[in-house]
Design an enzyme around this catalytic site. Structure first.
Site, short mmCIF file in Angstrom:
data_model
loop_
_atom_site.label_atom_id
_atom_site.label_comp_id
_atom_site.label_asym_id
_atom_site.label_seq_id
_atom_site.Cartn_x
_atom_site.Cartn_y
_atom_site.Cartn_z
N SER A 104 0.80 -1.13 0.11
CA SER A 104 -0.06 -0.06 0.03
C SER A 104 0.78 1.09 0.17
O SER A 104 0.46 2.18 -0.97
CB SER A 104 -0.97 -0.02 1.09
OG SER A 104 -0.44 -0.29 2.41
N ASP A 138 7.55 3.04 5.94
CA ASP A 138 7.21 2.24 4.88
C ASP A 138 7.43 3.13 3.33
O ASP A 138 7.97 2.92 2.46
CB ASP A 138 5.97 1.65 4.61
CG ASP A 138 5.58 0.86 5.93
OD1 ASP A 138 6.60 0.35 6.71
OD2 ASP A 138 4.36 0.69 6.20
N TYR A 168 -2.98 -2.53 15.60
CA TYR A 168 -1.89 -1.42 15.29
C TYR A 168 -2.17 -0.19 15.90
O TYR A 168 -1.40 0.52 16.76
CB TYR A 168 -1.80 -1.29 13.86
CG TYR A 168 -0.77 -0.38 13.31
CD1 TYR A 168 0.89 -0.99 13.00
CD2 TYR A 168 -0.61 0.93 13.36
CE1 TYR A 168 1.65 -0.17 12.94
CE2 TYR A 168 0.40 1.77 12.94
CZ TYR A 168 1.46 1.11 12.74
OH TYR A 168 2.43 1.90 12.26
C1 GLA Z 1 3.53 -0.96 9.57
C2 GLA Z 1 3.63 0.39 9.62
C3 GLA Z 1 5.04 1.12 9.65
C4 GLA Z 1 5.85 0.43 11.18
C5 GLA Z 1 5.52 -0.95 10.93
C6 GLA Z 1 5.98 -1.70 12.44
O1 GLA Z 1 4.38 -1.63 8.70
O2 GLA Z 1 3.03 0.82 8.29
O3 GLA Z 1 4.91 2.43 9.93
O4 GLA Z 1 4.97 1.01 12.25
O5 GLA Z 1 4.17 -1.44 10.77
O6 GLA Z 1 7.29 -1.42 12.47
#
Ligand code: GLA
Length: 388
Positions: free
Chosen positions: A127, A171, A221
């Site tokens: 994404s 990311d 999350y």
């Molecule tokens: C997902 C989120 C990131 C980060 C990771 C855990 O990928 O998009 O921003 O927080 O989890 O490290």
């Protein structure tokens, strides 16, 4: 046919003319530093040789015409009053338009074919790649002249605001700022970054995909993030300088045990120790000390499993198996958690045997075929072809 040729061919078939622009936006791995980004801490991600490709041309109407090559779905969406759509996947593109408009930019419509080889739901940030790639497409087609670091922030905001995941910046940063054969040591508070060469001649990075889709992940999350923020509020009366868990030192952590509820303490402990592991990993990699780096990967997994509690039985099983294999220097769950992949640092000559052993063990334990694949570290988002 391979990428990007297949999206170019699909574009011609769909729209009757060739694209004016082709963009590649890679997925990412994270060597170490999990859940530290939204706590203003340190991460060590890298862009990988799995990507989303965009074949695009400007459209003389405020409209998005997009074919998703992977699943053969076509949408035509007006861009005058942007609202989330039921199909789901176009929202990652619409969110980008929405944030650009909020920031005062007015990119026009686009004809688009999008497709790629990042396995969905594997925790490789497809994404973020879609959002990042789309931003570069619009930046280029409509000469918005937005610097890359701003595009990184816009991608994060579109995920936060339009998709509703309160993710950190890691990311998008990795997808857009990646460099060949390097990881990125990123300070998520200042956004200061440094490329850390990853010269693992004797090793290969191998991903094992549990095929567990992280259903729980989105709500869990956001809950993790909320607990971290609450911990900061609970610590502040005692430590006024603590603005985020990034500011908690190992000494403070010792005292925090009496100040925080046990669950908050465990979350806090993971963040404090994980930040230290990122810095120790950078030091180890600078010395090409992969044994030490591998040990830090295992320690990171333990912390994610027991203190941050974002792992799952399948991930724990694969890491436990890897630990018994003398050809594996390190292994851990990667990304948000609750499914997705384990990342393994495996001696090059033993990769085949490692994959075979992991697949057999996983099949026996869970009755599921395990998908394993090696990854290389590559450049971030780039224009593959342009007609201008
Ligand atoms: C997902 C989120 C990131 C980060 C990771 C855990 O990928 O998009 O921003 O927080 O989890 O490290």
């Amino acid at each position: 046919m391979k990428y990007p040729e297949n999206v170019i061919t699909a574009f011609k078939a769909q729209f009757g003319h060739p694209p004016t622009l082709v963009v590649r936006a890679p997925g990412r791995i994270n060597l170490i530093g999990e859940h530290t980004d939204y706590n203003q801490g340190f991460v060590l991600p890298a862009a990988i040789d799995k990507a989303v490709y965009f074949a695009a041309a400007p459209l003389d109407a405020p409209r998005l015409d997009c074919l998703a090559e992977n699943f053969g779905a076509f949408v035509r969406i007006q861009l005058t009053d942007i609202q989330p759509v039921a199909e789901g996947w176009p929202n990652f593109l619409l969110g980008v338009y929405d944030e650009l408009q909020k920031a005062g930019f007015r990119p026009g419509g686009v004809q688009l074919v999008m497709g790629g080889d990042i396995p969905a739901g594997a925790g490789l940030s497809s994404s973020a790649a879609v959002e990042s790639g789309m931003l570069h497409v619009l930046n280029h087609l409509y000469q918005l002249n937005i610097p890359t670091l701003e595009l990184v922030k816009l991608a994060q905001r579109s995920e936060n605001n339009f998709i509703g995941l309160q993710c950190g910046i890691m990311d998008m940063f990795a997808s857009q700022m990646g460099r060949e054969q390097c990881a990125i040591r990123l300070d998520c508070r200042s956004l200061a970054y440094e490329y850390v060469p990853f010269h693992a001649e004797a090793y290969r990075l191998v991903l094992c995909d549990t095929a567990v889709k992280h259903n729980l992940a989105d709500s869990e999350y956001n809950t993790r993030r909320a607990t971290c923020e609450e911990s900061v509020r609970l610590l502040q009366p005692h430590f006024p300088d603590v603005q985020s868990l990034r500011d908690v030192t190992p000494e403070m952590l010792g005292m925090a045990q009496d100040l925080l509820p046990p669950l908050h303490y465990r979350r806090c402990k993971h963040i404090v120790t994980e930040n230290a592991r990122v810095l120790a990993s950078c030091a180890a990699l600078e010395q090409d000390d992969f044994v030490q780096f591998g040990a830090l990967m295992f320690a990171s997994h333990d912390s994610l499993q027991h203190d941050y509690e974002v792992s799952c039985p399948e991930l724990d099983f694969l890491v436990a198996q890897a630990r018994t294999n003398p050809a594996v220097a390190g292994a851990r769950m990667m990304g948000g958690g609750f499914g997705g992949c384990t990342l393994n640092l495996v001696e090059k000559n033993s990769v085949e045997a490692f994959e075979k052993a992991q697949k057999a063990a996983y099949l026996k334990e869970f009755g599921v075929e395990l998908h394993c694949f090696g990854v290389s570290l590559v450049e971030g988002v780039g224009v593959v072809r342009s007609e201008e």
